[in-house]
Design an enzyme around this catalytic site. Structure first.
Site, PDB file in Angstrom:
ATOM      1  N   ASP A   1      59.837  65.273 111.076  1.00  0.00           N
ATOM      2  CA  ASP A   1      60.610  64.544 110.052  1.00  0.00           C
ATOM      3  C   ASP A   1      60.400  65.182 108.683  1.00  0.00           C
ATOM      4  OD1 ASP A   1      62.368  62.639 109.089  1.00  0.00           O
ATOM      5  OD2 ASP A   1      60.818  61.118 108.773  1.00  0.00           O
TER       6      ASP A   1
ATOM      7  N   LYS B   1      61.376  66.627 105.264  1.00  0.00           N
ATOM      8  CA  LYS B   1      62.434  66.454 104.281  1.00  0.00           C
ATOM      9  C   LYS B   1      61.762  66.328 102.910  1.00  0.00           C
ATOM     10  CE  LYS B   1      62.457  61.477 105.341  1.00  0.00           C
ATOM     11  NZ  LYS B   1      63.261  60.332 105.805  1.00  0.00           N
TER      12      LYS B   1
ATOM     13  N   ASN C   1      59.323  63.547 102.078  1.00  0.00           N
ATOM     14  CA  ASN C   1      57.991  63.575 102.704  1.00  0.00           C
ATOM     15  C   ASN C   1      57.125  64.718 102.185  1.00  0.00           C
ATOM     16  OD1 ASN C   1      58.459  61.305 104.244  1.00  0.00           O
ATOM     17  ND2 ASN C   1      59.165  62.433 106.030  1.00  0.00           N
TER      18      ASN C   1
ATOM     19  N   ASP D   1      53.466  61.670 105.763  1.00  0.00           N
ATOM     20  CA  ASP D   1      54.232  60.910 106.760  1.00  0.00           C
ATOM     21  C   ASP D   1      54.340  61.626 108.107  1.00  0.00           C
ATOM     22  OD1 ASP D   1      55.713  59.061 108.079  1.00  0.00           O
ATOM     23  OD2 ASP D   1      57.291  58.895 106.574  1.00  0.00           O
TER      24      ASP D   1
ATOM     25  N   THR E   1      65.425  62.719 110.390  1.00  0.00           N
ATOM     26  CA  THR E   1      66.466  62.300 109.451  1.00  0.00           C
ATOM     27  C   THR E   1      67.715  63.133 109.711  1.00  0.00           C
ATOM     28  OG1 THR E   1      64.766  61.722 107.825  1.00  0.00           O
ATOM     29  CG2 THR E   1      67.019  62.043 107.005  1.00  0.00           C
TER      30      THR E   1
END
Length: 440
Positions: free
Chosen positions: A147, A149, A152, A165, A187
């Site tokens: 994840d 991005k 994070n 995260d 995401t």
């Protein structure tokens, strides 16, 4: 420090102050909130150190079946210690809440910096170098973030990037029989096409795609794949249908094109990426992975002749798995540690001969003294040449302890060498107690 609403007392050891946890952490202002957690600024009353205290409601996460995700995040954060990854100090729990005391990163999200406009290429490259350094470190330990991005990615007060995260991360153990991951997560705008395809995917290659999207966003100020209709956006991702703005340099355009290759089999790898001249430009020393190349000059440098060192009682106790407290603080499996110790009643010369034999079989160079052996692989691996040291300690005249450590190169390659070559070769010289062999 700003007060918060009274929170549940951790235990009877809590002070009377309603915003102090377990008599140890003073909670301050709310700095972030999500669906299942709130994050507060807090202060360790013993050390004065600022921390970010993530507070998760147990009932909520159990209700939506996220307890395994919470446990996974704790396990991963204990495992991946790296300058560009947010550090987990400790985990506490009450009847209704879980508390994560984490490194307090003052600079906020990288997303906030991008929201003000695109970055200059040198700045974008600096963040990207740190991101790749941390992700490569995770992958070498069999951890895949899944994840990645800008939301994070945090920045400290020195402008250093910190990944956070790990709730959606996966381990090598999560691979199916086909050697791939199969859970669709992440995401949408940053997820790799093979993840969408639901046919299984390589976690490392999927993370690299997300890194490519992040680099594009840093340089462009907007996403490479955009559409109000999510199905249409997924089609663009699946085809790798994007265009680089005219201000992208030819070198950065080439890198992004290789990262956002919709075919994971031809997508650029981390090792190839790190070899590119664009990535190496202005590369901070702390992110350079090939330290193993200089192993004989620094980490494996000969310290000169020395007498066999002796161990005190605490060293000896630490060799006994019955007294080994490290499992209380360390999530790594035995085979994943960066050092192993074993005891033997064989002579030092016998141990050294055995290590020389192992080195010869796997094409390692050897340097030795009366109480140590230094091994270095003749060929470069993911992080340069694997370097290993073995130091011999005399407990008594007829009882030795040998400590083997990684001195350079890649940890995954070191673990594989230990499990496939070193451990089998040393079996016949290990000292075995009545209960078990003392290899730790």
């Amino acid at each position: 420090m700003e007060k918060v609403q009274p929170m549940e007392s951790m235990s009877n050891n809590s002070t009377s102050c309603s915003n102090v946890l377990k008599g140890k952490y003073e909670l301050g202002r709310l700095i972030g909130t999500g669906s299942f957690a709130k994050v507060y600024h807090a202060r360790n009353l013993q050390s004065g150190k600022s921390v970010a205290m993530k507070v998760v409601g147990k009932e909520k996460v159990i209700k939506v079946g996220m307890m395994d995700q919470i446990k996974r995040e704790i396990c991963v954060m204990k495992m991946v210690k790296h300058p560009n990854i947010v550090e987990l100090d400790e985990v506490m729990a009450s009847k209704s809440k879980i508390y994560f005391a984490m490194e307090f990163v003052r600079g906020g999200e990288l997303f906030n910096k991008i929201a003000k406009g695109r970055l200059k290429e040198d700045a974008a490259r600096s963040y990207f170098q740190q991101l790749i350094s941390a992700i490569d470190f995770c992958h070498s330990r069999g951890v895949y973030h899944r994840d990645l991005k800008p939301e994070n990615l945090l920045l400290d007060d020195q402008g250093n990037l910190k990944i956070t995260d790990f709730g959606l991360s996966a381990f090598t153990e999560h691979l199916k029989q086909d050697g791939l991951l199969h859970t669709t997560c992440g995401t949408p705008a940053y997820v790799a096409p093979e993840v969408i395809g639901k046919k299984g995917y390589d976690g490392a290659k999927a993370d690299l795609w997300s890194c490519g999207v992040i680099l594009y966003v840093l340089l462009a100020g907007f996403l490479p794949f955009q559409d109000e209709n999510i199905v249409a956006m997924y089609k663009k991702i699946y085809r790798g249908d994007f265009k680089c703005p005219p201000w992208f340099s030819p070198e950065s355009r080439k890198i992004i094109t290789k990262l956002l290759d919709p075919n994971p089999n031809t997508r650029i790898t981390v090792s190839k990426l790190m070899e590119t001249s664009w990535f190496k430009k202005y590369l901070p020393r702390s992110t350079i992975g090939n330290e193993g190349e200089k192993a004989f000059d620094i980490g494996l440098g000969f310290k000169g002749e020395k007498q066999q060192e002796t161990l005190n009682a605490f060293h000896i106790i630490s060799l006994s798995s019955g007294f080994d407290l490290s499992p209380l603080f360390e999530e790594k499996k035995k085979e994943e540690r960066e050092e192993i110790r074993f005891a033997t009643t064989k002579s030092a010369s016998s141990v050294i001969s055995k290590l020389e034999e192992v080195a010869k079989n796997v094409k390692f160079n050897v340097k030795k003294s009366e109480s140590s052996v230094k091994l270095q692989c003749q060929e470069s691996g993911r992080k340069g040449k694997l370097g290993i040291s073995a130091d011999l300690f005399a407990v008594t005249s007829s009882f030795l302890v040998v400590e083997v450590k990684k001195e350079g190169g890649d940890t995954l390659e070191y673990n594989q060498f230990c499990s496939k070559e070193l451990r089998p070769a040393l079996k016949d010289i290990l000292w075995t107690s009545p209960a078990q062999a003392t290899i730790v």
